[in-house]
Design an enzyme around this catalytic site. Structure first.
Site, PDB file in Angstrom:
ATOM      1  N   GLU A 184       5.277 -10.971 -52.302  1.00  0.00           N
ATOM      2  CA  GLU A 184       5.056  -9.522 -52.408  1.00  0.00           C
ATOM      3  C   GLU A 184       3.906  -9.208 -51.473  1.00  0.00           C
ATOM      4  O   GLU A 184       2.758  -9.554 -51.736  1.00  0.00           O
ATOM      5  CB  GLU A 184       4.748  -9.124 -53.855  1.00  0.00           C
ATOM      6  CG  GLU A 184       4.867  -7.633 -54.104  1.00  0.00           C
ATOM      7  CD  GLU A 184       3.558  -6.899 -53.888  1.00  0.00           C
ATOM      8  OE1 GLU A 184       3.407  -6.301 -52.791  1.00  0.00           O
ATOM      9  OE2 GLU A 184       2.707  -6.919 -54.771  1.00  0.00           O
ATOM     10  N   CYS A 227      -1.057  -2.121 -52.497  1.00  0.00           N
ATOM     11  CA  CYS A 227       0.029  -2.386 -51.550  1.00  0.00           C
ATOM     12  C   CYS A 227       1.042  -1.250 -51.555  1.00  0.00           C
ATOM     13  O   CYS A 227       1.766  -1.053 -50.575  1.00  0.00           O
ATOM     14  CB  CYS A 227       0.709  -3.705 -51.879  1.00  0.00           C
ATOM     15  SG  CYS A 227       1.299  -3.805 -53.585  1.00  0.00           S
TER      16      CYS A 227
END
EC number: 1.2.1.36
Length: 518
Positions: free
Chosen positions: A286, A320
């Protein structure tokens, strides 16, 4: 609960006296927090590193050292892997444990986190600079819900029978992969710790996990709770250390069967290479994002402004998922910029332990300098700096909420992940244009669209090259839904039922039988 949902009645927010009264009812940080756990956690025991080295842990709100933590390196990783392999061996307590009992242990861990919620939130604020109330209501709530969600899944993972040709009986089993190496970032230390360990343990794996060197304290505290909950020795091993040493040892270790990493795209590439060079361990990544947030003229403007604000500035911009490329339809562009600037100027930057604080410090000096350098690049390349743009003249690593308008797609601030409190607002004219521009990125983690036209919303959502698309909301993450990226934002999925697939192997078993009858 999402980043914009620290629930407080509107009349309380609007009335200073009511606000002050309500603050008396809010949870409070743990006073004079004692840091008890600073050693490596292997086999349910606290150990010094083999090298004897330690590294400092700092408070980003002051820049001052909080404590020193034992520094794990390759030798310590080897010890942890050996412990994890023993815990995973056939006939071990963990391998023979009923799936329902694994679920009970995860549920017990959730109970312990709930018991120590204020302490853990205080630790996240002290070590990570998060506003305490955000840590308490968002991060810790996410931790508890994730543990309980996967606790419920433990005894519901099952295979199927398959009607194959011939006199055979065929069925499938979903088996744990084995020893899972996990490397987590500093922006959501405790939440990412839980996102990693919960599905892994639910499926019956064992874990060697490395927290970020900036924020190891809450992960180490969880080691004590894991032992208290009753997990057998070796099932979870926690090793603070640096990426090039401890992290690299995990990525290349022949005794680790799967690795999961959350962090930068650059490091993700190195981890995938190391996994391939060693034993082709399974990989979940990720990684970074530069996410588009598309605002159409028919959207509820005030709501869209607030959601876009929270979508960028939440967690000091250190997300993110940050919606840092805000595309606004031309007819409302100037008004959207005006209201966004007004909102950014109202954002309260201050001590993480002040209950009125919305934004704390950046994580460290390196990140602070990187953000300011990117802000200067935006000015140099011709974007209009509407507000902010500077560090605050105080101890710690605080940066003013910053808004840029007149941003174009070729500017660094529109292409690079800033990971700070910087909002870039771009304009667009047509749907086809904004879809093409939004997808013109190496990243593909999330996207959002704000509009009152459901047909427009669904058309844009299907066109976005992103793992998650939000319609008329932002950062609406939950334990039940899969999360992961397209393109260079990573591979694999975390959370939800899909997260279980990343931590299990499917085995086909076929038995020859005398005669098959339907």
């Amino acid at each position: 609960m999402t980043s914009s949902e620290i629930a407080m009645p509107g009349e309380v927010k609007a009335d200073p006296a009511a606000l002050m009264a309500s603050l008396q009812l809010l949870p409070s940080p743990t006073p004079n927090l004692e840091i008890k756990y600073t050693k490596i956690f292997i086999n349910n025991e606290w150990q010094n590193s083999e090298s004897g080295r330690v590294f400092p842990v700092c408070n980003p709100a002051t820049g001052e050292q909080v404590c020193e933590v034992q520094e794990a390196d390759k030798v310590d990783i080897d010890k942890a892997v050996q412990a994890a392999r023993l815990a995973f061996s056939l006939g071990s307590v963990w391998r023979r444990m009923d799936a329902s009992e694994r679920g009970r242990l995860l549920d017990k861990l959730a109970d312990l986190v709930e018991r120590d919620r204020a302490t853990l939130a205080t630790m996240e604020s002290l070590n990570g600079g998060k506003p305490f109330l955000q840590a308490f209501y968002i991060d810790l709530q996410g931790v508890i819900k994730t543990l309980r969600y996967y606790a419920g899944w433990a005894d519901k993972i099952h295979g199927m029978t398959i009607p194959v040709d011939g006199d055979y009986f065929t069925f499938t089993r979903h088996e744990p992969i084995g020893v899972c190496g996990q490397i987590i970032p500093w922006n959501f230390p405790l939440l990412m710790f839980t996102w990693k360990i919960a599905p892994a343990l639910c499926c019956g794996n064992t874990v060697v996990i490395k927290p970020a060197e900036q924020t190891p304290l809450s992960a180490l505290y969880m080691g004590a709770l894991i032992k208290e909950a009753g997990f057998p020795p070796g099932v979870v091993n926690i090793l603070p250390g640096y990426g090039p040493t401890a992290g690299a040892a995990i990525a290349s270790h022949i005794g680790i069967d799967k690795i999961a990493f959350t962090g930068s795209t650059e490091v993700g590439k190195l981890i995938q290479e190391a996994a391939g060079r060693s034993n082709l361990k399974r990989v979940t990544l990720e990684l970074g994002g530069k996410s588009p947030n598309i605002i159409f003229a028919d959207a509820d403007l005030d709501y869209a402004v607030e959601q876009a604000h929270q979508g960028v500035f939440f967690n000091q911009g250190q997300c993110c998922t940050a919606g840092s490329r805000i595309f606004v339809e031309e007819s409302i562009y100037e008004e959207f910029v005006k209201r966004s600037v007004e909102r950014a100027k109202r954002r309260i930057v201050g001590s993480p332990f002040d209950p009125t604080t919305e934004q704390g410090p950046q994580i460290d000096k390196k990140q602070y300098n990187k953000i300011l350098e990117l802000i200067q690049s935006g000015v140099a390349e011709g974007a209009k700096l509407e507000c902010g743009g500077k560090g605050l003249g105080r101890k710690g690593f605080f940066i003013e909420p910053t808004v840029f308008s007149n941003v174009t797609d070729d500017m660094r601030i529109a292409k690079e992940e800033i990971f700070g409190p910087v909002q870039e607002i771009l304009r667009f004219k047509t749907m086809d244009e904004v879809i093409e521009r939004a997808n013109n990125s190496d990243f593909g983690l999330v996207a959002a669209v704000f509009t009152n036209d459901i047909n427009k919303a669904l058309m844009v959502s299907s066109a976005m090259q992103a793992g998650t698309v939000w319609i008329n909301c932002y950062n609406a993450l939950n334990a039940q839904s899969p999360f992961g990226g397209f393109k260079m934002s990573g591979n694999g999925r975390e959370m939800g039922e899909f997260g279980l697939r990343e931590y299990s192997e499917v085995k086909t078993v076929t038995v020859k039988i005398p005669q098959k009858n339907s």
